[in-house]
Enzyme design. Structure first.
Site, PDB file in Angstrom:
ATOM      1  N   ARG A   5       3.358  28.622  34.269  1.00  0.00           N
ATOM      2  CA  ARG A   5       3.671  27.283  33.742  1.00  0.00           C
ATOM      3  C   ARG A   5       5.106  26.835  34.048  1.00  0.00           C
ATOM      4  NH1 ARG A   5       0.379  29.177  29.229  1.00  0.00           N
ATOM      5  NH2 ARG A   5      -1.642  28.128  29.337  1.00  0.00           N
ATOM      6  N   LYS A  30      11.019  16.567  44.051  1.00  0.00           N
ATOM      7  CA  LYS A  30       9.643  16.251  44.419  1.00  0.00           C
ATOM      8  C   LYS A  30       9.049  17.443  45.153  1.00  0.00           C
ATOM      9  CE  LYS A  30       9.433  11.223  44.914  1.00  0.00           C
ATOM     10  NZ  LYS A  30       9.158  10.128  45.875  1.00  0.00           N
ATOM     11  N   GLU A  58      16.229  10.330  58.540  1.00  0.00           N
ATOM     12  CA  GLU A  58      16.462  10.253  57.094  1.00  0.00           C
ATOM     13  C   GLU A  58      17.932   9.966  56.789  1.00  0.00           C
ATOM     14  OE1 GLU A  58      14.396  10.189  54.634  1.00  0.00           O
ATOM     15  OE2 GLU A  58      12.545  11.188  55.244  1.00  0.00           O
ATOM     16  N   LYS A 114      21.486  10.114  47.609  1.00  0.00           N
ATOM     17  CA  LYS A 114      20.250  10.576  46.967  1.00  0.00           C
ATOM     18  C   LYS A 114      20.532  11.103  45.564  1.00  0.00           C
ATOM     19  CE  LYS A 114      15.844  12.721  47.480  1.00  0.00           C
ATOM     20  NZ  LYS A 114      14.838  13.311  48.374  1.00  0.00           N
ATOM     21  N   GLU A 144      10.950   8.435  39.533  1.00  0.00           N
ATOM     22  CA  GLU A 144      10.544   7.280  40.318  1.00  0.00           C
ATOM     23  C   GLU A 144       9.856   6.204  39.485  1.00  0.00           C
ATOM     24  OE1 GLU A 144       7.781   6.821  44.111  1.00  0.00           O
ATOM     25  OE2 GLU A 144       9.487   8.127  44.548  1.00  0.00           O
ATOM     26  N   ARG A 188      14.386   4.669  42.120  1.00  0.00           N
ATOM     27  CA  ARG A 188      14.191   5.777  43.059  1.00  0.00           C
ATOM     28  C   ARG A 188      13.223   5.420  44.183  1.00  0.00           C
ATOM     29  NH1 ARG A 188      13.444  12.301  41.997  1.00  0.00           N
ATOM     30  NH2 ARG A 188      12.876  12.793  44.140  1.00  0.00           N
ATOM     31  N   ASN A 216      11.968   5.580  49.451  1.00  0.00           N
ATOM     32  CA  ASN A 216      10.765   5.577  50.275  1.00  0.00           C
ATOM     33  C   ASN A 216      10.827   4.549  51.401  1.00  0.00           C
ATOM     34  OD1 ASN A 216       9.247   7.588  48.836  1.00  0.00           O
ATOM     35  ND2 ASN A 216       8.973   6.091  47.199  1.00  0.00           N
ATOM     36  N   HIS A 236       8.765   4.995  54.447  1.00  0.00           N
ATOM     37  CA  HIS A 236       7.807   6.061  54.177  1.00  0.00           C
ATOM     38  C   HIS A 236       6.386   5.561  53.947  1.00  0.00           C
ATOM     39  CE1 HIS A 236      11.472   8.335  53.858  1.00  0.00           C
ATOM     40  NE2 HIS A 236      10.824   9.442  53.596  1.00  0.00           N
ATOM     41  N   HIS A 288       4.089   7.539  56.215  1.00  0.00           N
ATOM     42  CA  HIS A 288       3.049   8.443  55.721  1.00  0.00           C
ATOM     43  C   HIS A 288       1.680   8.041  56.276  1.00  0.00           C
ATOM     44  CE1 HIS A 288       5.425   9.880  51.913  1.00  0.00           C
ATOM     45  NE2 HIS A 288       5.893  10.370  53.036  1.00  0.00           N
ATOM     46  N   HIS A 340       7.550  14.316  60.563  1.00  0.00           N
ATOM     47  CA  HIS A 340       7.756  13.390  59.448  1.00  0.00           C
ATOM     48  C   HIS A 340       8.889  12.412  59.738  1.00  0.00           C
ATOM     49  CE1 HIS A 340       8.112  11.822  55.407  1.00  0.00           C
ATOM     50  NE2 HIS A 340       9.356  12.263  55.327  1.00  0.00           N
TER      51      HIS A 340
END
Length: 370
Positions: free
Chosen positions: A127, A149, A191, A233, A243, A247, A251, A254, A258, A271
């Site tokens: 956990r 993330k 990036e 960042k 987010e 935030r 993206n 992205h 993506h 990527h």
């Protein structure tokens, strides 16, 4: 002997807890036993890497971890196509087989794929246990290693399964960048450029002026580019960890990127390459709306071109393909696709009213893209 050139902090302190952590940028950090001793103390480790990175860097990390702690090694297969639940299972199986307890720390040695998988495994194991990021690619150093993330891909979309799970520290060793193939290095630069576009136009200007030195991988210039990227960042993540608002500007490029990755099949484009193309597409839509000058889009295309990054969508991709993929993106809210555009150079904005016709006109009319 290691040298720490920059230290940043991601501030996640609250009245009830403090999950803040440092980002250390320097030379030979992966071989510095004292740094690992300070961060990990005497805790056991599950060291996760892949079959490309481990042969180069795992031995020096093992040496720095010392012989007084128990270390379980897990070597994954390299590549975005292997960012799956099966890989998470491999890590969990190894940790359980060696009976690691909650005090153990997972250590991610590799690029963004290794970091994302390891962080997700750490979030799941017992956990939730701590994990440490040791990013070895430029893209991971300025993006995926910072912010918490974690996750894996699914055939229906990138990073669709995951969790927010912050690392206890990020160690960025500039020496790892000398082993990167040119294509991987350029993917990371995409990036870096993103941060100038969304938050700091002065940084974008500096990147234009410093492109030749970045291509030569000059250490001082790399250190500054990474420090400035991580600073942006860290500020955004500190303001909006999960987010819920600002935030989302991280993206930029992205949503398009993506979709390109998914439609083509993960791994055909890196990527960062897909993000580079996605940033140009978002900039073109922004220009069509009159929010940025068209000559600024030309500047962006020229800068990305210095690093041989793609600036137009794949020839075999249609607007229908793109829209279908984006409709399943995790950032869709109430059925509306959220896009990050530029309100002006250096200032990003979140919108949900971009149409397929608008994208086709701005990004798929080949005659207007030459």
């Amino acid at each position: 002997m290691s040298t720490c050139l920059h230290t940043l902090h991601v501030d996640l302190s609250t009245p009830s807890s403090d999950r803040s952590y440092p980002i250390l940028i320097g030379r030979d950090l992966l071989a510095d036993e004292s740094i690992f001793a300070d961060i990990l103390e005497g805790r056991d480790v599950i060291l996760v890497s892949n079959d490309v990175v481990a042969p180069i860097f795992a031995a020096r990390v093992r040496g720095a971890l010392g012989s007084r702690r128990r270390v379980t090694e897990v070597i994954l297969r390299d590549g975005e196509a292997n960012k799956t639940m099966a890989a998470v299972g491999d890590i969990l199986d190894a940790a359980l087989a060696d009976r690691h307890e909650r005090g153990a720390v997972m250590v991610a040695l590799g690029g963004g794929v290794v970091g994302d998988i390891t962080g997700f495994a750490a979030a799941c194991y017992l956990r939730g246990i701590d994990f440490l990021q040791l990013p070895t690619t430029l893209l991971a150093q300025v993006d995926s290693s910072v912010g918490g993330k974690t996750g894996v891909n699914h055939p229906q979309g990138k990073n669709m399964i995951g969790a927010f799970h912050q690392p206890i520290a990020v160690l960025i060793d500039l020496q790892t960048l000398h082993s990167l193939p040119a294509r991987e290095f350029s993917a990371g630069i995409a990036e870096v450029i993103k941060y100038g576009l969304i938050s700091d136009i002065g940084f974008f200007d500096w990147l234009e002026q410093s492109a030749s030195r970045l291509l030569a991988r000059e250490e001082s210039v790399l250190a500054e580019a990474i420090e400035r990227s991580c600073a942006v960042k860290a500020d955004v993540v500190s303001a909006d960890e999960r987010e819920g608002g600002v935030r989302a500007i991280l993206n930029f490029g992205h949503t398009f990127g993506h979709a390109i990755e998914q439609v083509q099949g993960y791994g055909r484009w890196l990527h960062g390459e897909a993000v580079a193309c996605g940033m140009v597409m978002a900039a073109r839509v922004s220009a069509a709306r009159g929010q940025v000058p068209r000559d600024f889009v030309d500047r962006l295309v020229a800068l990305l071109g210095r690093f041989e990054l793609p600036v137009t969508p794949p020839e075999d991709m249609s607007v229908a393909d793109l829209m279908a993929s984006m409709a399943g993106d995790k950032k869709v809210v109430e059925g509306r696709i959220r896009f990050i555009l530029l309100a002006q150079p250096g200032n990003a904005v979140i919108v949900d009213d971009v149409s397929a016709a608008e994208i086709e006109s701005a990004c798929f009319d080949r005659a207007n893209l030459d």
